[in-house]
Design an enzyme around this catalytic site. Sequence first.
Site, short mmCIF file in Angstrom:
data_model
loop_
_atom_site.label_atom_id
_atom_site.label_comp_id
_atom_site.label_asym_id
_atom_site.label_seq_id
_atom_site.Cartn_x
_atom_site.Cartn_y
_atom_site.Cartn_z
CE1 TYR A 18 -1.04 21.04 -5.61
CE2 TYR A 18 0.36 20.79 -7.40
CZ TYR A 18 -0.04 20.41 -6.44
OH TYR A 18 -0.07 19.10 -5.96
CE1 TYR A 149 3.20 17.29 -4.40
CE2 TYR A 149 5.41 17.68 -5.04
CZ TYR A 149 4.12 17.68 -5.10
OH TYR A 149 3.52 17.99 -6.54
CG ASP A 238 12.09 13.05 -4.68
OD1 ASP A 238 12.57 13.79 -5.09
OD2 ASP A 238 10.77 13.20 -4.60
CE LYS A 267 10.87 20.62 -7.69
NZ LYS A 267 9.66 21.61 -8.25
N1 PMP Z 1 9.63 15.31 -5.61
C1 PMP Z 1 10.06 16.75 -4.89
C2 PMP Z 1 10.84 16.32 -3.79
C3 PMP Z 1 9.63 17.36 -5.24
O1 PMP Z 1 9.64 18.65 -4.63
C4 PMP Z 1 8.74 17.78 -6.61
C5 PMP Z 1 8.08 18.86 -7.03
N2 PMP Z 1 7.97 20.03 -6.10
C6 PMP Z 1 8.55 16.40 -7.12
C7 PMP Z 1 9.01 15.10 -6.84
C8 PMP Z 1 7.50 16.57 -8.42
O2 PMP Z 1 8.29 16.95 -9.42
P1 PMP Z 1 7.32 17.86 -10.72
O3 PMP Z 1 6.53 18.65 -10.22
O4 PMP Z 1 8.58 18.08 -11.87
O5 PMP Z 1 6.77 16.55 -11.27
#
Ligand code: PMP
Length: 454
Positions: A18, A149, A238, A267
């Site tokens: 990014y 996202y 998610d 995460k």
């Molecule tokens: N889902 C959500 C809600 C996220 O906030 C993120 C990353 N910020 C992701 C999926 C993608 O995770 P990653 O960057 O580990 O691929």
Amino acid sequence: MSGTDLTARDARALWHPYTQHGLGITPLQVASARGAHLHLKDGRRILDAISSWWVILHGHCHPDITAAVAEQAATLEQVILAGHTHEPAVRLAEILIGAAREAGTDLTRVFYSDNGSTAVEVALKMAYQYHINRGGTPRRRFIALSDAYHGDTFGAMAVGEPEGFHGIFRPLLPPVDFVAPGDTAALARILSRHPCEHAAMIVEPLVQGAGGMRFYPAAFLTEAERLCREAGVLLIVDEVFTGFYRTGRCFAFEHAGVRPDLICLSKGLTGGFLPLAATLATEEIFEGFLSQDRTKALMHGHSFAGNPIACAAGIASWAILEASECRQRIGEICDLTARRVDHLASHPASRNARHLGTIGAIDLTGPPGYFSTLGLRMYEEALSRNVLLRPLGNVLYTVPPYCVTDEEIGLIYDTMERILDRCGTSRRKEDVEHRVAPGGPAGHRAGRANHPKT
Ligand code: PMP
């Protein structure tokens, strides 16, 4: 090797995530980290108020997780998970299933991958194939929330914000119907316009993180679940960002009392130590894949699926999380967050001050959007006070690790207040005259951050 050397070598060798390298931004050189702080090579200690892209749960280099990782690395560092098993993978799966049960679900199966995006890919593929395996006509559509996202891989991009930064890839992505969070009528319309065409609906529960820390009411999620159930559409939640008490509950969907069919975790899963993700599924979905026919299996698997070291970190992180002191501390952080955000709400430059659990966010008056320089100015202002904040366009937020002290929370919110003083009312010309390189994304809507992960 001097700091300048590292900067030069970085500039020659790395392609950062990014990052527009053309802007010539010099990355901070991080030598080490402890607790809530990053230690820079130049001697500065920076308070990590965003948990390093929201992954660090208990602080950097927590000794219990460090020890668990070291021990596991010396015992079994990696093994193919297809056709093999090991204690850390099974134990962590049991823990996650137990946590999901506590949260009122009946998820019984854990599928491992490496990151949030792959956790989402897996859930989407499970949902799609589940309907086919059951002998129904293929359901080729998904429903997602506007400003969502879910990651950067193709499936995850498809269910993400249609006009945001991934817009350039949109022509390559499968069809998805987007619903504004809260618009139950629109969801009902979409479901009735395409009967039996949707495999699943995917949501970030209650908080849309990278879309700008946008909150929506729990009642919408409850209603969305009901409509999905009626239409035979699976519900994917998610929790990659919101999981593990970020919103004050173990999982954010608990606020809505829903029972998802699939949950995506990553995460904080390893306390932020190592990449690992888990997609949790119900027994019913798992059974949809059971057969003597190999083609009915889920043909998905990553080299490092269920990596033993990452799973050991996950087990150690959970042990810390389960301890009563940690839960109590999370409660205190939630209370303090509420008080400090409520105070910021009265600042003339703040709009839409909001908090849920440990997450605090405000929008700044002034030009929104990733391509304004406002976010960068806020970031620099915070850094000048040795605090790492990474605004999402004009959205200033904090998601601190749970080891943060009251004084450190004070410093974070004092810094946010200072940023409001200094940047909030400014309408400098360059904030308005953002421009995107040719071929870049076009999305820049008033009143919202339009770039994930800024
Ligand atoms: N889902 C959500 C809600 C996220 O906030 C993120 C990353 N910020 C992701 C999926 C993608 O995770 P990653 O960057 O580990 O691929």
